[in-house]
Design a protein around this motif. Sequence first.
Motif, mmCIF file in Angstrom:
data_model
loop_
_atom_site.group_PDB
_atom_site.id
_atom_site.type_symbol
_atom_site.label_atom_id
_atom_site.label_comp_id
_atom_site.label_asym_id
_atom_site.label_seq_id
_atom_site.Cartn_x
_atom_site.Cartn_y
_atom_site.Cartn_z
ATOM 1 N N TYR A 114 -79.410 17.876 18.432
ATOM 2 C CA TYR A 114 -78.327 18.411 19.261
ATOM 3 C C TYR A 114 -77.972 19.800 18.754
ATOM 4 C CZ TYR A 114 -73.650 18.883 21.303
ATOM 5 O OH TYR A 114 -72.547 19.330 21.983
ATOM 6 N N PHE A 115 -77.822 20.756 19.662
ATOM 7 C CA PHE A 115 -77.457 22.130 19.306
ATOM 8 C C PHE A 115 -76.274 22.552 20.155
ATOM 9 C CE2 PHE A 115 -77.757 26.745 19.877
ATOM 10 C CZ PHE A 115 -77.773 27.151 18.552
ATOM 11 N N SER A 116 -75.312 23.246 19.533
ATOM 12 C CA SER A 116 -74.118 23.660 20.262
ATOM 13 C C SER A 116 -73.775 25.118 19.981
ATOM 14 C CB SER A 116 -72.918 22.777 19.886
ATOM 15 O OG SER A 116 -72.588 22.934 18.516
ATOM 16 N N ILE A 117 -73.194 25.756 20.982
ATOM 17 C CA ILE A 117 -72.617 27.095 20.869
ATOM 18 C C ILE A 117 -71.179 26.992 21.342
ATOM 19 C CG2 ILE A 117 -72.738 29.494 21.607
ATOM 20 C CD1 ILE A 117 -75.697 29.109 22.133
ATOM 21 N N GLU A 176 -74.293 25.530 15.833
ATOM 22 C CA GLU A 176 -74.584 24.405 14.946
ATOM 23 C C GLU A 176 -75.741 23.579 15.484
ATOM 24 O OE1 GLU A 176 -72.251 20.590 12.923
ATOM 25 O OE2 GLU A 176 -71.119 22.202 13.881
ATOM 26 N N GLY A 177 -76.565 23.091 14.561
ATOM 27 C CA GLY A 177 -77.647 22.187 14.911
ATOM 28 C C GLY A 177 -77.522 20.889 14.137
ATOM 29 N N ALA A 235 -75.879 11.800 12.183
ATOM 30 C CA ALA A 235 -76.634 13.047 12.301
ATOM 31 C C ALA A 235 -76.257 13.965 11.141
ATOM 32 C CB ALA A 235 -76.333 13.750 13.621
ATOM 33 N N ILE A 236 -77.245 14.708 10.641
ATOM 34 C CA ILE A 236 -76.993 15.714 9.616
ATOM 35 C C ILE A 236 -77.501 17.051 10.130
ATOM 36 C CG2 ILE A 236 -77.056 14.106 7.678
ATOM 37 C CD1 ILE A 236 -79.928 14.933 7.179
ATOM 38 N N GLY A 237 -76.929 18.141 9.609
ATOM 39 C CA GLY A 237 -77.335 19.447 10.110
ATOM 40 C C GLY A 237 -76.669 20.574 9.367
ATOM 41 N N GLY A 238 -76.532 21.687 10.052
ATOM 42 C CA GLY A 238 -75.920 22.869 9.467
ATOM 43 C C GLY A 238 -75.328 23.742 10.545
ATOM 44 N N GLY A 239 -74.393 24.607 10.135
ATOM 45 C CA GLY A 239 -73.727 25.438 11.120
ATOM 46 C C GLY A 239 -73.294 26.784 10.571
ATOM 47 N N SER A 269 -72.165 26.123 6.586
ATOM 48 C CA SER A 269 -71.822 24.739 6.254
ATOM 49 C C SER A 269 -72.992 23.786 6.437
ATOM 50 C CB SER A 269 -70.655 24.242 7.123
ATOM 51 O OG SER A 269 -69.535 25.095 7.014
ATOM 52 N N VAL A 270 -73.081 22.822 5.533
ATOM 53 C CA VAL A 270 -73.922 21.642 5.710
ATOM 54 C C VAL A 270 -73.040 20.556 6.322
ATOM 55 C CG1 VAL A 270 -75.299 19.886 4.551
ATOM 56 C CG2 VAL A 270 -75.381 22.262 3.758
ATOM 57 N N THR A 271 -73.534 19.858 7.337
ATOM 58 C CA THR A 271 -72.666 18.957 8.096
ATOM 59 C C THR A 271 -73.237 17.549 8.181
ATOM 60 O OG1 THR A 271 -73.701 19.452 10.238
ATOM 61 C CG2 THR A 271 -71.921 20.905 9.513
ATOM 62 N N GLY A 272 -72.336 16.596 8.401
ATOM 63 C CA GLY A 272 -72.690 15.216 8.683
ATOM 64 C C GLY A 272 -71.730 14.662 9.720
ATOM 65 N N HIS A 273 -72.247 13.931 10.716
ATOM 66 C CA HIS A 273 -71.402 13.419 11.795
ATOM 67 C C HIS A 273 -71.790 11.993 12.166
ATOM 68 C CE1 HIS A 273 -70.680 17.748 12.249
ATOM 69 N NE2 HIS A 273 -69.544 17.411 12.830
ATOM 70 N N TYR A 274 -70.785 11.258 12.630
ATOM 71 C CA TYR A 274 -70.979 9.887 13.113
ATOM 72 C C TYR A 274 -70.583 9.839 14.582
ATOM 73 C CZ TYR A 274 -70.694 4.813 13.472
ATOM 74 O OH TYR A 274 -70.879 3.499 13.851
ATOM 75 N N TYR A 275 -71.454 9.278 15.423
ATOM 76 C CA TYR A 275 -71.243 9.217 16.868
ATOM 77 C C TYR A 275 -71.069 7.772 17.325
ATOM 78 C CZ TYR A 275 -72.978 14.024 17.045
ATOM 79 O OH TYR A 275 -73.147 15.366 16.861
#
Length: 203
Positions: free
Chosen positions: A30-33, A59-60, A69-73, A112-118
């Motif tokens: 998932y990618f967002s602007i 962010e991706g 999901a893990i990613g960065g922004g 940032s390094v990110t982690g999210h729960y959906y």
Amino acid sequence: MKLRYLLLGVLVMTQLPLAAQNTMIYRPSYFSITWNMGLPLGETADYIGRYSLRGIGMEGRGFIDDHWAIGGGFGWNVFYQQISGGSVTPDDTPELTVSGEQYRYINTVTLSVTGHYYWNRDRNIVPFVGAGLGPWWFNRRLEMGLFYTDRDVWQFALYPEVGILIPFGYERNYLHISARYNYAFESSDIAQSWMGFHVGFGF
């Protein structure tokens, strides 16, 4: 009139399979602007109290299972406020006092390094919570006529986040809405904090 309702019914029925295929459960990433806005808090609000509409974020995120999901922004915010009158004593020249119209700025760049729960990735509307952390760069600038002060500082920062994804269109696009509490730990006698409100698009 009956023909109109019949056409409407056919349109709805043909769109239901597309809506089912549009669920996020089929997405590996998932990618967002986003348009990033900010409400200063704490020491940041003491320096600039005005709500900011200047900001952008990218962010991706990659899914490691049905929920996580893990990613960065990357993010950029600018806070600005004009203050009439007042006096300032620069930190590097305490014997000097300058008076006049003040133009205050804070520029921030967040990495940032990110982690999210959906939740409900198998449905169309997807709520999520998450967090991010990393090194953030800040620049504080004060302008008064020909006089100015400028301070750069790197700070370790983190944020919790809550948001929701709302689908639109036929290509699994999403309206991305989220809120964050951003906090940068004190460095060089400066701590930063603000509430971030993000609105944008996800793909």
